[in-house]
Scaffold this active site. Structure first.
Site, mmCIF file in Angstrom:
data_model
loop_
_atom_site.group_PDB
_atom_site.id
_atom_site.type_symbol
_atom_site.label_atom_id
_atom_site.label_comp_id
_atom_site.label_asym_id
_atom_site.label_seq_id
_atom_site.Cartn_x
_atom_site.Cartn_y
_atom_site.Cartn_z
ATOM 1 N N ASP A 67 0.816 -1.215 0.000
ATOM 2 C CA ASP A 67 0.000 0.000 0.000
ATOM 3 C C ASP A 67 0.850 1.265 0.000
ATOM 4 O OD1 ASP A 67 0.978 -0.394 2.563
ATOM 5 O OD2 ASP A 67 -0.974 -0.727 3.466
ATOM 6 N N ASN A 136 -7.509 -2.718 14.172
ATOM 7 C CA ASN A 136 -8.892 -3.068 13.834
ATOM 8 C C ASN A 136 -8.975 -4.283 12.906
ATOM 9 O OD1 ASN A 136 -7.974 -2.034 11.443
ATOM 10 N ND2 ASN A 136 -9.443 -0.353 11.305
ATOM 11 N N HIS A 138 -7.191 -4.714 10.128
ATOM 12 C CA HIS A 138 -6.961 -4.459 8.702
ATOM 13 C C HIS A 138 -5.655 -5.093 8.233
ATOM 14 C CE1 HIS A 138 -4.854 -0.336 9.533
ATOM 15 N NE2 HIS A 138 -3.931 -1.137 9.064
ATOM 16 N N GLU A 143 -9.746 -1.902 5.228
ATOM 17 C CA GLU A 143 -10.404 -1.584 6.490
ATOM 18 C C GLU A 143 -11.634 -2.474 6.683
ATOM 19 O OE1 GLU A 143 -8.796 0.151 8.428
ATOM 20 O OE2 GLU A 143 -8.325 2.182 7.753
HETATM 21 C C1 GLP Z 1 -0.482 0.389 8.474
HETATM 22 C C2 GLP Z 1 -0.152 -0.453 7.255
HETATM 23 C C3 GLP Z 1 -0.377 -1.923 7.521
HETATM 24 C C4 GLP Z 1 0.267 -2.306 8.822
HETATM 25 C C5 GLP Z 1 -0.348 -1.525 9.960
HETATM 26 C C6 GLP Z 1 0.184 -1.902 11.322
HETATM 27 O O1 GLP Z 1 -1.816 0.700 8.577
HETATM 28 N N1 GLP Z 1 -0.915 -0.060 6.105
HETATM 29 O O2 GLP Z 1 0.146 -2.657 6.431
HETATM 30 O O3 GLP Z 1 0.109 -3.683 9.046
HETATM 31 O O4 GLP Z 1 -0.073 -0.168 9.719
HETATM 32 O O5 GLP Z 1 1.357 -1.186 11.576
HETATM 33 P P1 GLP Z 1 2.319 -1.412 12.804
HETATM 34 O O6 GLP Z 1 3.146 -2.592 12.443
HETATM 35 O O7 GLP Z 1 3.109 -0.144 12.877
HETATM 36 O O8 GLP Z 1 1.468 -1.636 13.988
#
Ligand code: GLP
Length: 240
Positions: A67, A136, A138, A143
């Site tokens: 993404d 959440n 995702h 989402e």
């Molecule tokens: C973002 C990314 C996800 C990732 C999530 C969790 O939203 N788009 O791909 O898994 O953050 O991030 P973290 O590893 O910093 O908790």
């Protein structure tokens, strides 16, 4: 779904890097699906160490990132383009033309998304996809929703995600939109490795593993994947 629980994030990262290194050794031209966020950073550090020790090479590796934010300059410190270069690509021998990161500033987002999906297919599909998970549930930026998404698309981020990720945005405001691989694109990967650490992920991991398969918890669809492993630290696994 295979579940492996580790004492701490460091041991988890060693195991995650090992899975990727094994794939890279098996096929030095592998197609890797990569993720951003804090969770994969120790894994990338370990892969860099292995590269520097001469154990693996990225010379023929192709990558596709999950993404990217929309309306954020590519070289902004919070773009996923910058993240991937700072945390992995600049330290290894990957060729820039083999790196695929969505252009969140593309004028025609639909075309950008379709071209990205076509490039994955042209590369032969993703051999291993690395995933983090949002608080959440995702994956990528898919989402909670009424229906599972399919291919790459432009998404409006939810309040939960804006809140979780806004800690990184001190100068520019956090973008409210992103381009993301869809759940269908993620599920098409031949193998999936999801990593989650810390107590903030415990509920999402519980719902992913023990809950019903529902688009309200996007990661729950991983229950239906034929080759998916969840690497968890004790805190993320605490509600299982
Ligand atoms: C973002 C990314 C996800 C990732 C999530 C969790 O939203 N788009 O791909 O898994 O953050 O991030 P973290 O590893 O910093 O908790």
């Amino acid at each position: 779904m295979e579940i492996r629980i580790f004492e701490n994030a460091n041991e988890l990262a060693l195991a995650a890097a090992d899975i990727f290194a094994t794939q890279i050794k098996k096929n030095p031209a592998s197609v890797l699906g990569l993720a951003t966020g804090a969770s994969p950073v120790p894994t990338y550090n370990r892969l860099i160490e292995m590269y520097k020790a001469g154990e693996i090479s990225f010379a023929d590796i192709r990558t596709f990132n999950l993404d990217e934010y929309c309306d954020l300059p590519k070289d902004d410190k919070n773009s996923y383009y910058t993240f991937m270069h700072e945390n992995l690509f600049n330290a290894v021998d990957i060729k820039e033309e083999n790196v695929h990161i969505l252009d969140g500033n593309a004028e025609d987002a639909e075309k950008e998304a379709a071209d990205f999906d076509a490039a994955i297919v042209a590369a032969g599909g993703i051999d291993i996809q690395l995933l983090g998970i949002g608080n959440n549930g995702h994956i990528g930026f898919n989402e909670p929703a009424d229906e599972f998404t399919t291919g790459t698309f432009k998404v409006k981020l939810t309040d939960s995600t804006l809140q979780a990720n806004s800690r990184y945005f001190d100068e520019n405001p956090m973008p409210h939109y992103a381009l993301t691989m869809g759940v269908g694109s993620i599920m098409a990967a031949k193998k999936i490795v999801l990593i989650a650490t810390g107590p903030a992920k415990a509920q999402a991991i519980h719902d992913t593993v023990k809950g019903e398969v529902t688009a309200q918890v996007p990661a729950s669809i991983l229950q239906n994947h034929a080759d998916c492993v969840l690497l968890l630290d004790k805190a993320a696994a605490s509600l299982l």
